[in-house]
Structures are given as structure tokens and as C-alpha cells.
Design an enzyme around this catalytic site. Sequence first.
Site, PDB file in Angstrom:
ATOM      1  CB  SER A  46      -0.847  -0.036   1.273  1.00  0.00           C
ATOM      2  OG  SER A  46      -1.472   1.199   1.487  1.00  0.00           O
ATOM      3  CE1 TYR A  94      -4.040  -2.565   5.510  1.00  0.00           C
ATOM      4  CE2 TYR A  94      -3.539  -0.293   4.939  1.00  0.00           C
ATOM      5  CZ  TYR A  94      -3.806  -1.592   4.556  1.00  0.00           C
ATOM      6  OH  TYR A  94      -3.835  -1.920   3.221  1.00  0.00           O
ATOM      7  CE  LYS A 133      -1.605  -4.484   3.412  1.00  0.00           C
ATOM      8  NZ  LYS A 133      -1.922  -5.771   2.779  1.00  0.00           N
TER       9      LYS A 133
HETATM   10  P1  NAD Z   1     -11.185  -6.862   1.070  1.00  0.00           P
HETATM   11  O1  NAD Z   1     -11.446  -6.810   2.539  1.00  0.00           O
HETATM   12  O2  NAD Z   1     -12.347  -6.627   0.163  1.00  0.00           O
HETATM   13  O3  NAD Z   1     -10.516  -8.256   0.690  1.00  0.00           O
HETATM   14  C1  NAD Z   1      -9.692  -8.972   1.570  1.00  0.00           C
HETATM   15  C2  NAD Z   1     -10.181 -10.410   1.586  1.00  0.00           C
HETATM   16  O4  NAD Z   1      -9.344 -11.163   2.456  1.00  0.00           O
HETATM   17  C3  NAD Z   1     -11.613 -10.550   2.087  1.00  0.00           C
HETATM   18  O5  NAD Z   1     -12.341 -11.359   1.199  1.00  0.00           O
HETATM   19  C4  NAD Z   1     -11.470 -11.239   3.449  1.00  0.00           C
HETATM   20  O6  NAD Z   1     -12.568 -12.066   3.752  1.00  0.00           O
HETATM   21  C5  NAD Z   1     -10.165 -11.996   3.264  1.00  0.00           C
HETATM   22  N1  NAD Z   1      -9.424 -12.247   4.501  1.00  0.00           N
HETATM   23  C6  NAD Z   1      -9.089 -11.349   5.468  1.00  0.00           C
HETATM   24  N2  NAD Z   1      -8.367 -11.953   6.435  1.00  0.00           N
HETATM   25  C7  NAD Z   1      -8.233 -13.250   6.053  1.00  0.00           C
HETATM   26  C8  NAD Z   1      -7.597 -14.373   6.634  1.00  0.00           C
HETATM   27  N3  NAD Z   1      -6.960 -14.276   7.810  1.00  0.00           N
HETATM   28  N4  NAD Z   1      -7.648 -15.553   5.989  1.00  0.00           N
HETATM   29  C9  NAD Z   1      -8.306 -15.659   4.799  1.00  0.00           C
HETATM   30  N5  NAD Z   1      -8.933 -14.633   4.210  1.00  0.00           N
HETATM   31  C10 NAD Z   1      -8.898 -13.445   4.832  1.00  0.00           C
HETATM   32  O7  NAD Z   1     -10.026  -5.841   0.762  1.00  0.00           O
HETATM   33  P2  NAD Z   1      -9.450  -5.325  -0.642  1.00  0.00           P
HETATM   34  O8  NAD Z   1      -9.803  -3.893  -0.763  1.00  0.00           O
HETATM   35  O9  NAD Z   1      -9.811  -6.263  -1.709  1.00  0.00           O
HETATM   36  O10 NAD Z   1      -7.901  -5.394  -0.330  1.00  0.00           O
HETATM   37  C11 NAD Z   1      -7.106  -6.507  -0.702  1.00  0.00           C
HETATM   38  C12 NAD Z   1      -5.686  -6.288  -0.233  1.00  0.00           C
HETATM   39  O11 NAD Z   1      -5.186  -5.074  -0.800  1.00  0.00           O
HETATM   40  C13 NAD Z   1      -5.535  -6.146   1.269  1.00  0.00           C
HETATM   41  O12 NAD Z   1      -4.347  -6.798   1.661  1.00  0.00           O
HETATM   42  C14 NAD Z   1      -5.414  -4.650   1.476  1.00  0.00           C
HETATM   43  O13 NAD Z   1      -4.672  -4.344   2.631  1.00  0.00           O
HETATM   44  C15 NAD Z   1      -4.654  -4.252   0.221  1.00  0.00           C
HETATM   45  N6  NAD Z   1      -4.872  -2.843  -0.140  1.00  0.00           N
HETATM   46  C16 NAD Z   1      -6.155  -2.392  -0.317  1.00  0.00           C
HETATM   47  C17 NAD Z   1      -6.363  -1.055  -0.634  1.00  0.00           C
HETATM   48  C18 NAD Z   1      -7.754  -0.519  -0.791  1.00  0.00           C
HETATM   49  O14 NAD Z   1      -7.936   0.706  -0.718  1.00  0.00           O
HETATM   50  N7  NAD Z   1      -8.768  -1.330  -1.039  1.00  0.00           N
HETATM   51  C19 NAD Z   1      -5.269  -0.199  -0.791  1.00  0.00           C
HETATM   52  C20 NAD Z   1      -3.980  -0.704  -0.603  1.00  0.00           C
HETATM   53  C21 NAD Z   1      -3.801  -2.036  -0.281  1.00  0.00           C
HETATM   54  C1  WQD Z   2      -9.655   9.822   0.400  1.00  0.00           C
HETATM   55  C2  WQD Z   2      -9.835  11.318   0.642  1.00  0.00           C
HETATM   56  C3  WQD Z   2     -10.172  11.868   2.954  1.00  0.00           C
HETATM   57  C4  WQD Z   2     -14.011   9.832   3.389  1.00  0.00           C
HETATM   58  C5  WQD Z   2      -7.197   4.818   2.732  1.00  0.00           C
HETATM   59  C6  WQD Z   2      -6.158   4.144   3.572  1.00  0.00           C
HETATM   60  C7  WQD Z   2      -5.068   3.612   2.699  1.00  0.00           C
HETATM   61  C8  WQD Z   2      -5.584   2.781   1.542  1.00  0.00           C
HETATM   62  C9  WQD Z   2      -6.744   3.398   0.839  1.00  0.00           C
HETATM   63  C10 WQD Z   2      -5.294   0.480   2.090  1.00  0.00           C
HETATM   64  C11 WQD Z   2      -9.097  11.835   1.874  1.00  0.00           C
HETATM   65  C12 WQD Z   2     -11.406  12.197   2.143  1.00  0.00           C
HETATM   66  C13 WQD Z   2     -12.832  10.340   2.892  1.00  0.00           C
HETATM   67  C14 WQD Z   2     -15.067  10.726   3.729  1.00  0.00           C
HETATM   68  C15 WQD Z   2     -13.683  12.564   3.021  1.00  0.00           C
HETATM   69  N1  WQD Z   2      -6.035   1.500   1.972  1.00  0.00           N
HETATM   70  N2  WQD Z   2     -12.673  11.677   2.714  1.00  0.00           N
HETATM   71  N3  WQD Z   2     -14.842  12.076   3.516  1.00  0.00           N
HETATM   72  O1  WQD Z   2      -7.430   7.873   3.355  1.00  0.00           O
HETATM   73  O2  WQD Z   2      -6.406   8.116   1.051  1.00  0.00           O
HETATM   74  O3  WQD Z   2      -6.595   5.895   2.048  1.00  0.00           O
HETATM   75  O4  WQD Z   2      -7.714   3.882   1.771  1.00  0.00           O
HETATM   76  O5  WQD Z   2      -4.105   0.344   1.997  1.00  0.00           O
HETATM   77  O6  WQD Z   2      -4.243   2.885   3.527  1.00  0.00           O
HETATM   78  O7  WQD Z   2      -5.640   5.081   4.482  1.00  0.00           O
HETATM   79  O8  WQD Z   2      -8.648   7.004   1.304  1.00  0.00           O
HETATM   80  O9  WQD Z   2     -10.961   7.049   0.520  1.00  0.00           O
HETATM   81  O10 WQD Z   2     -10.518   7.133   3.010  1.00  0.00           O
HETATM   82  O11 WQD Z   2      -9.960   9.112   1.607  1.00  0.00           O
HETATM   83  O12 WQD Z   2     -13.540  13.792   2.869  1.00  0.00           O
HETATM   84  O13 WQD Z   2     -16.150  10.343   4.213  1.00  0.00           O
HETATM   85  O14 WQD Z   2     -11.232  11.555   0.912  1.00  0.00           O
HETATM   86  O15 WQD Z   2      -9.953  12.844   3.947  1.00  0.00           O
HETATM   87  O16 WQD Z   2      -8.667  13.142   1.573  1.00  0.00           O
HETATM   88  P1  WQD Z   2      -7.218   7.328   2.015  1.00  0.00           P
HETATM   89  P2  WQD Z   2     -10.095   7.501   1.634  1.00  0.00           P
END
Ligand code: NAD
Ligand code: WQD
Length: 350
Positions: free
Chosen positions: A127, A151, A155
Site C-alpha cells: 500500500s 495497518y 504492511k
Molecule cells: P477486502 O477486505 O475486500 O478483501 C480482503 C479479503 O481477504 C476478504 O475477502 C477477506 O474475507 C479476506 N481475509 C481477510 N483476512 C483473512 C484471513 N486471515 N484468511 C483468509 N482470508 C482473509 O479488501 P481489498 O480492498 O480487496 O484489499 C485486498 C488487499 O489489498 C488487502 O491486503 C489490502 O490491505 C490491500 N490494499 C487495499 C487497498 C484498498 O484501498 N482497497 C489499498 C492498498 C492495499
Molecule cells: C480519500 C480522501 C479523505 C471519506 C485509505 C487508507 C489507505 C488505503 C486506501 C489500504 C481523503 C477524504 C474520505 C469521507 C472525506 N487503503 N474523505 N470524507 O485515506 O487516502 O486511504 O484507503 O491500503 O491505507 O488510508 O482514502 O478514501 O478514506 O480518503 O472527505 O467520508 O477523501 O480525507 O482526503 P485514504 P479515503
Amino acid sequence: MDKHTVLVTGGAGFIGSHACVELLQAGFNVVVVDNLSNSKLESLKRVEQITGKTLQFYQADIRDKTALTDIFAKESIATVIHFAGLKAVGESCEQPLNYYHNNVYGTLVLLEAMSEANVKQLVFSSSATVYQPSETGQYSESLPLGAINPYGRSKVMVEDILRDVAAVDKIKPNGAPWKVALLRYFNPIGAHESGMIGEDPNGIPNNLMPYVSQVAIGNLKQLSVYGNDYATPDGTGIRDYIHVVDLVKGHIKAIEAIESDKFSGGGCKAYNLGTGKGYSVLDIVNTFEAVTGRKILYQFAPRRAGDLAECFANPALADKELNWIADKDLEDMIADTWNWQVKNPQGYVD
Ligand code: NAD
Ligand code: WQD
């Protein structure tokens, strides 16, 4: 390319389900392990409907070593894409042990099972939150790491573990080397163009796009814009939003790179997956209104703790080494989010 079997941990989730579609369409066999703690089986049924192909699903926790060992014994897995984990920043501050247990310990168990099965190709969901906050708002892979919440630290820890594991091959070569791509996602949004799979957060969304989308559909009353006094052109926070389908295509490019000469000696390399463009919260609201014709009611609220003014990728390394760039623009991301929302106003219903 030689098509083979990919184990997708967390494959029922938002990004994982989109990855399964792209993998199946690219000709890979797909095996999913997911404990369904943050997803529903329905997402995988939809993946099969979209692709007209089947995948193998195991409902198991990645911390369950016996279950993983069985999966590696039954399936001839060549590569793992590791999405499984917990991802809510706020929740990680309240439940740090749960986050370290799922994300760090879970990955350790997975790596042990992989090692014992001699499966050493891994694409890991990292991330942009791993970076130490930088004044410029733009992040390149060479910038220092320094996450500011549990979190993000989970990572960084997993990245460190993977760098250490891959480094052993250089000290003490032992069979096939580890080949690891750390993909640092910026802000994934959007949905598959069919509108059949998308993001289905539990309860009230924390993230901007699902929140806006639920205001537009009438599930939520109004958006709180967290801060309008940042040093950005309109005072609201700027992020690098990336279409989830572009993002998952980056994973297939990473598998191709891992299997090419670029990774011939093994190793562990990090790549940003972002567009390189930043949009403010108000840009998102205005574009959402323009694309969907819906009014988004909003009010300004105080800044959210831990938020940065600006965060966007330098995506040049992924272009150069993975031959990957994001294709879809903000209008596409919003149109696809809205298509999913309209077709599934309450998300997945099992
Ligand atoms: P998500 O929660 O939709 O998907 C994660 C999946 O993993 C879910 O289906 C959940 O049931 C499963 N899971 C969680 N813990 C588990 C465990 N211990 N064993 C087996 N399954 C498990 O999330 P996502 O948005 O699809 O994110 C996927 C990955 O990408 C995550 O590692 C997240 O940290 C990373 N990521 C997401 C974002 C984002 O904004 N969505 C940004 C950066 C990184
Ligand atoms: C985006 C912008 C908020 C909600 C998060 C995690 C990051 C990654 C992705 C996993 C910001 C603003 C948001 C609301 C708002 N996940 N906002 N009102 O914070 O960039 O990233 O998700 O790795 O780790 O921190 O994403 O979508 O929450 O926010 O004004 O109700 O929207 O302040 O500027 P963020 P976000």
C-alpha cells in the site's frame, strides 16, 4: 506465456474478485482461499458468471497451516497473489493485535506453507501507506518507509519479511529462488464494467468513493468532506485514484515479469500502482455529479486524524519494468462505480 495455476488469497474480496476475473480471462487456473471475514461467496459466483469459467474455492483462514498445506498438496500452484488481510486504518488503531495477527502472522504461515511446497513466486498487496509522509505528496519506490498507523506498519513488516526471505537466496542459494513483487496500491476504486462485482463495504464506508456512491443512491444522507484548509488548490485532500481493473492488470504484468529474465536471479522488488494524477475530494464530488447526474449533498467537517494533504504515485518504475500503465480515467472509474451501485444497491446479497 505458460499458463498455470495461481492461488489467490482473499480472492472473494473487492480487489481479489477483480483479479480472479482477469486471471481466468488471461487463461490461468485460479484457486481461491478466503475466510469470508470481509466478503461473500456471491462475489466468486459472479466471477464465474462473468468469465464463463470455474475456479476452485477453499473457505479457510490463511493462519490455518494445515488447511494451507492441504491446498498446496492438492493443487499444483505456481504463483500466489496475496490479498488476504484486514485493511481499515481506523480499526487497526483500535485492534492492533488483530491486524498484526491477520496481516503479519497470516503472511508468515502462508510463507511457511509456500516454502514447504516449494512455491516461491509471490505478488503481495502492499500500500502507499507504507511510505513515510513526504512534503511533495508524490511517492517513488526509493523514498523511505515509515507508516503512521498499525495497518500501514503491518504492511511495512510484511515487506521487510519478504525482503529478508528473498535475500537468503543470495547468501545461500537453495533451489529455485524467491521471486516477489510488492505492489503498492494508491486508492483503488471503480468496479468491473459488467457491474456484477464491485466494492461492498460492511456498514458505513470509511473510504471516499463508496461513501459518495451511497449518498448518490440514497443509502446515506450527506458526505462529510474532511478538511477544506489543506494547502491544495481547493483546500481538500488530494489522492491518486486508480481503477480496480487497471490495478489487477498490474498483477498479471507482475506475474509475467516474475517469470521473465528480469527476475531470473530471484529477488524482491516494489512497484507503485497508481495513475500519477491527483484529484481532490471536491474534484471527486463534482465529477461524480457530472457523470451520474445525481446531486451529492456534502458539508465541510474537521480534518480526519492521520490524513495527508496530498498523496499520488510516481508510477514510472511499473511502466519501465512491468510494462504497465493505468489506462482508465476518473470518468471511467466513477461510471463503473455507479453502474455497480445501481445494479447492487445493497451490495452482494448471498
Ligand atoms: P477486502 O477486505 O475486500 O478483501 C480482503 C479479503 O481477504 C476478504 O475477502 C477477506 O474475507 C479476506 N481475509 C481477510 N483476512 C483473512 C484471513 N486471515 N484468511 C483468509 N482470508 C482473509 O479488501 P481489498 O480492498 O480487496 O484489499 C485486498 C488487499 O489489498 C488487502 O491486503 C489490502 O490491505 C490491500 N490494499 C487495499 C487497498 C484498498 O484501498 N482497497 C489499498 C492498498 C492495499
Ligand atoms: C480519500 C480522501 C479523505 C471519506 C485509505 C487508507 C489507505 C488505503 C486506501 C489500504 C481523503 C477524504 C474520505 C469521507 C472525506 N487503503 N474523505 N470524507 O485515506 O487516502 O486511504 O484507503 O491500503 O491505507 O488510508 O482514502 O478514501 O478514506 O480518503 O472527505 O467520508 O477523501 O480525507 O482526503 P485514504 P479515503
